[in-house]
Design an enzyme around this catalytic site. Sequence first.
Site, PDB file in Angstrom:
ATOM      1  N   GLN A 177      73.757  78.551  49.439  1.00 21.15           N
ATOM      2  CA  GLN A 177      72.517  77.789  49.661  1.00 21.15           C
ATOM      3  C   GLN A 177      72.730  76.536  50.510  1.00 21.15           C
ATOM      4  O   GLN A 177      71.767  75.963  51.008  1.00 21.15           O
ATOM      5  CB  GLN A 177      71.881  77.388  48.314  1.00 21.15           C
ATOM      6  N   SER A 195      76.548  83.235  53.317  1.00 23.72           N
ATOM      7  CA  SER A 195      75.790  84.457  53.576  1.00 23.72           C
ATOM      8  C   SER A 195      74.775  84.167  54.688  1.00 23.72           C
ATOM      9  O   SER A 195      73.821  83.408  54.461  1.00 23.72           O
ATOM     10  CB  SER A 195      75.075  84.846  52.275  1.00 23.72           C
ATOM     11  N   THR A 233      85.634  99.413  57.884  1.00 27.49           N
ATOM     12  CA  THR A 233      85.391  99.114  59.294  1.00 27.49           C
ATOM     13  C   THR A 233      84.589  97.826  59.433  1.00 27.49           C
ATOM     14  O   THR A 233      83.583  97.633  58.748  1.00 27.49           O
ATOM     15  CB  THR A 233      84.629 100.297  59.958  1.00 27.49           C
ATOM     16  N   CYS A 320      62.947  90.522  36.901  1.00 33.74           N
ATOM     17  CA  CYS A 320      62.107  91.552  36.322  1.00 33.74           C
ATOM     18  C   CYS A 320      62.887  92.851  36.276  1.00 33.74           C
ATOM     19  O   CYS A 320      63.307  93.347  37.314  1.00 33.74           O
ATOM     20  CB  CYS A 320      60.870  91.708  37.196  1.00 33.74           C
TER      21      CYS A 320
HETATM   22  N1  PLP Z   1      74.908  82.910  45.763  1.00 32.40           N
HETATM   23  C1  PLP Z   1      73.747  82.240  45.832  1.00 32.40           C
HETATM   24  C2  PLP Z   1      73.679  80.816  45.391  1.00 32.40           C
HETATM   25  C3  PLP Z   1      72.597  82.878  46.323  1.00 32.40           C
HETATM   26  O1  PLP Z   1      71.449  82.207  46.379  1.00 32.40           O
HETATM   27  C4  PLP Z   1      72.691  84.235  46.720  1.00 32.40           C
HETATM   28  C5  PLP Z   1      71.500  84.971  47.190  1.00 32.40           C
HETATM   29  O2  PLP Z   1      70.390  84.666  46.833  1.00 32.40           O
HETATM   30  C6  PLP Z   1      73.934  84.882  46.643  1.00 32.40           C
HETATM   31  C7  PLP Z   1      75.012  84.187  46.146  1.00 32.40           C
HETATM   32  C8  PLP Z   1      74.098  86.301  47.053  1.00 32.40           C
HETATM   33  O3  PLP Z   1      74.171  86.433  48.459  1.00 32.40           O
HETATM   34  P1  PLP Z   1      73.876  87.818  49.146  1.00 32.40           P
HETATM   35  O4  PLP Z   1      72.397  88.005  49.157  1.00 32.40           O
HETATM   36  O5  PLP Z   1      74.423  87.674  50.547  1.00 32.40           O
HETATM   37  O6  PLP Z   1      74.606  88.862  48.399  1.00 32.40           O
END
Ligand code: PLP
Length: 377
Positions: A177, A195, A233, A320
């Site tokens: 985040q 990410s 890969t 959910c």
């Molecule tokens: N960690 C946090 C704090 C996240 O907010 C998220 C996704 O919402 C993830 C990990 C997971 O990342 P990804 O969607 O790339 O698997």
Amino acid sequence: MIYLDNSSTTPLDSAVLDAMLPYLKDTFGNPASQHGAGRTAASAVLNARDKIARLIGCKSDEVFFTSGGTEAGNWALKGACLAQSGRGRHMVVSAIEHPALIESAKDMQKQGYSVTFINPDESGAVNPADVERAIRSDTVFCAVMAANNETGVIQPVEEIGKICRSNGVFYYCDCVQTAGALPFPTRHCDALGISPHKFYGPKGFGVLYIRNGAKINRLISGGKQERGLRGGTTNVAGAVGCAAALENAVRDMQTNNKKISALRDSFVKCVLDGIDGAHLNGCGEKLPATANISFDGCEGENVLFLLDLKGIAVSTGSACSAGAVTPSHVLTAMGLSNGRIKSAVRFTFGKYNTEEEVTTAVAELKQAVLKIRGITS
Ligand code: PLP
């Protein structure tokens, strides 16, 4: 659509797509191949890795590609615990981590590891003293994220990193985040995850930084990719897109933060001033994007559905599954009341939101809350 769910995911920037497209089409070689097409792809991967390393503030051989933040978290927790099982089988994990860490910790519990989950205080922040108290002689791993995805509350990672280092505990910092919003705490941790779909890059790609010398096992066996630590890969377009998106995010960090926090602040002020019984969840230092607000007498899901009908996308922290709603583990760990937890809605702003959208969202939100209260009271 008015998209106020930017912590969930963000749209792919066109410039990032343009950077990726050649590697999805004509320049499609496998970077592991020895021929020209493979070498061209390998060179793109090399450049992407170098760029990501420079932006994270580490060496290129400390950057490992994954399928996303979830895999990064799984790998860090399970890989670090397995690598050090001879030394100890205890870990410290904050109770507000993403399920990638919480569920990984539970998987390891089933393998005989023990876990101390640390609750934050009511503001949403984990107290470093609690981490220190939880560390035992057999503690090998700790996870406390850089900022929480539901509340946006920024965590004291520098202090926690120092505590872990002085106790010889592997510290993983989930920066999913904060990438593009805050500087990376690279110096203070043994591993961190990002990410790119959270900063206008592609989905299904992630990066795990692992400090040289930190002990970690691989989770995915296969070819020699990622220095033999993660077979499969290489996602060339993903790597190129991640590097491009991260470069833009770091370059524009201040401008974006200023714009996004102004929108968020004006939204929060209008909501708290204009809607009775609205409460902001999480306080102290927060990410610029996030506002988590509870509305007395409402269910968060109902607010979400009514806003969705008006073309406004928001989220709740609840999960959910099989028709049942599980309350947010983050707000629960903060010790908020049931009513506050059930009525929480997360609004997260991004660089493409406008002031007009804020005005519309506030007006529609007010209508939705009044409608729900009319039905429920
Ligand atoms: N960690 C946090 C704090 C996240 O907010 C998220 C996704 O919402 C993830 C990990 C997971 O990342 P990804 O969607 O790339 O698997």
